[in-house]
Design a protein around this motif. Structure first.
Motif, PDB file in Angstrom:
ATOM      1  N   ALA A   9       0.836  -1.201   0.000  1.00 59.77           N
ATOM      2  CA  ALA A   9       0.000   0.000   0.000  1.00 59.77           C
ATOM      3  C   ALA A   9       0.868   1.248   0.000  1.00 59.77           C
ATOM      4  CB  ALA A   9      -0.923   0.011   1.218  1.00 59.77           C
ATOM      5  N   GLY A  10       0.373   2.276  -0.686  1.00 63.45           N
ATOM      6  CA  GLY A  10       1.113   3.528  -0.729  1.00 63.45           C
ATOM      7  C   GLY A  10       0.236   4.678  -1.166  1.00 63.45           C
ATOM      8  N   PHE A  11       0.815   5.868  -1.129  1.00 65.55           N
ATOM      9  CA  PHE A  11       0.061   7.070  -1.444  1.00 65.55           C
ATOM     10  C   PHE A  11       0.334   7.583  -2.854  1.00 65.55           C
ATOM     11  CE2 PHE A  11      -1.707   7.268   2.633  1.00 65.55           C
ATOM     12  CZ  PHE A  11      -0.725   6.933   3.551  1.00 65.55           C
ATOM     13  N   VAL A  12       1.224   6.886  -3.579  1.00 68.71           N
ATOM     14  CA  VAL A  12       1.520   7.232  -4.964  1.00 68.71           C
ATOM     15  C   VAL A  12       0.993   6.106  -5.838  1.00 68.71           C
ATOM     16  CG1 VAL A  12       3.333   7.811  -6.619  1.00 68.71           C
ATOM     17  CG2 VAL A  12       3.577   8.470  -4.222  1.00 68.71           C
ATOM     18  N   SER A  13       0.514   6.470  -7.033  1.00 70.60           N
ATOM     19  CA  SER A  13      -0.156   5.486  -7.885  1.00 70.60           C
ATOM     20  C   SER A  13       0.787   4.628  -8.708  1.00 70.60           C
ATOM     21  CB  SER A  13      -1.135   6.216  -8.829  1.00 70.60           C
ATOM     22  OG  SER A  13      -2.073   6.951  -8.101  1.00 70.60           O
ATOM     23  N   ASP A  14       1.909   4.251  -8.136  1.00 63.89           N
ATOM     24  CA  ASP A  14       2.860   3.426  -8.897  1.00 63.89           C
ATOM     25  C   ASP A  14       2.941   2.005  -8.374  1.00 63.89           C
ATOM     26  OD1 ASP A  14       5.968   4.664  -7.364  1.00 63.89           O
ATOM     27  OD2 ASP A  14       4.153   3.797  -6.511  1.00 63.89           O
ATOM     28  N   PHE A  15       2.103   1.664  -7.404  1.00 59.01           N
ATOM     29  CA  PHE A  15       2.055   0.323  -6.825  1.00 59.01           C
ATOM     30  C   PHE A  15       3.403  -0.120  -6.266  1.00 59.01           C
ATOM     31  CE2 PHE A  15      -2.177   0.111  -8.029  1.00 59.01           C
ATOM     32  CZ  PHE A  15      -2.325   0.411  -9.382  1.00 59.01           C
ATOM     33  N   ARG A  16       4.182   0.839  -5.823  1.00 62.28           N
ATOM     34  CA  ARG A  16       5.439   0.530  -5.124  1.00 62.28           C
ATOM     35  C   ARG A  16       5.435   1.257  -3.792  1.00 62.28           C
ATOM     36  NH1 ARG A  16       9.929   1.615  -9.695  1.00 62.28           N
ATOM     37  NH2 ARG A  16       8.579   3.396 -10.077  1.00 62.28           N
ATOM     38  N   GLY A  17       4.384   1.001  -3.024  1.00 66.44           N
ATOM     39  CA  GLY A  17       4.210   1.709  -1.768  1.00 66.44           C
ATOM     40  C   GLY A  17       5.210   1.292  -0.706  1.00 66.44           C
ATOM     41  N   ASP A  18       5.236   2.069   0.335  1.00 66.02           N
ATOM     42  CA  ASP A  18       6.187   1.850   1.424  1.00 66.02           C
ATOM     43  C   ASP A  18       5.740   0.811   2.439  1.00 66.02           C
ATOM     44  OD1 ASP A  18       6.906   5.408   1.502  1.00 66.02           O
ATOM     45  OD2 ASP A  18       7.927   3.789   0.422  1.00 66.02           O
ATOM     46  N   TYR A  19       4.477   0.404   2.360  1.00 63.88           N
ATOM     47  CA  TYR A  19       3.936  -0.453   3.398  1.00 63.88           C
ATOM     48  C   TYR A  19       3.657  -1.864   2.859  1.00 63.88           C
ATOM     49  CZ  TYR A  19       3.333   4.105   5.482  1.00 63.88           C
ATOM     50  OH  TYR A  19       3.575   5.366   5.962  1.00 63.88           O
TER      51      TYR A  19
END
Length: 118
Positions: free
Chosen positions: A97-107
């Motif tokens: 999960a993340g806040f940017v729409s690149d599907f490489r979130g920090d969580y």
């Protein structure tokens, strides 16, 4: 503290189905992008499917037509319906999960094992 809790993995025969769930908690904001990665033994972790809060989706070519990702934005939860499973779908599935729409979130979640027997 953000937590992603996955559920729904298991052992299934080829041709069967499984549904994975990932519930996010601890974030004040809605995650823009949530997705599922998998890692097979000896292979790199790869994106299987992702969905944005706006409804856009992305799938790996290997799962198109068999897997469906969906989200419940109100619950900050993402699901992965996996049909027509193949032995090559075997691996540990991780929620991301993340806040940017690149599907490489920090969580990341802790991972859930999916094993497809032939």
């Amino acid at each position: 503290q953000v937590q992603l809790v996955e559920s729904g993995g298991g052992l299934v025969q080829a041709g069967g189905s499984l549904r994975l769930s990932c519930a996010a908690s601890g974030s004040r904001f809605r995650f823009n992008a949530m997705g599922w990665y998998r890692q097979a033994p000896g292979r790199q972790r790869e994106l299987v499917a992702g969905a944005t809060s706006g409804g856009s989706t992305k799938y790996a070519d290997s799962v198109k037509g068999r897997f469906t990702i969906s989200r419940d934005n109100a619950k900050n939860t993402v699901y992965l319906q996996m049909n027509s499973l193949k032995p090559e779908d075997t691996g540990v599935y991780y929620c991301n999960a993340g806040f940017v729409s690149d599907f490489r979130g920090d969580y990341w979640g802790q991972g859930t094992q999916v094993t497809v027997s032939s």
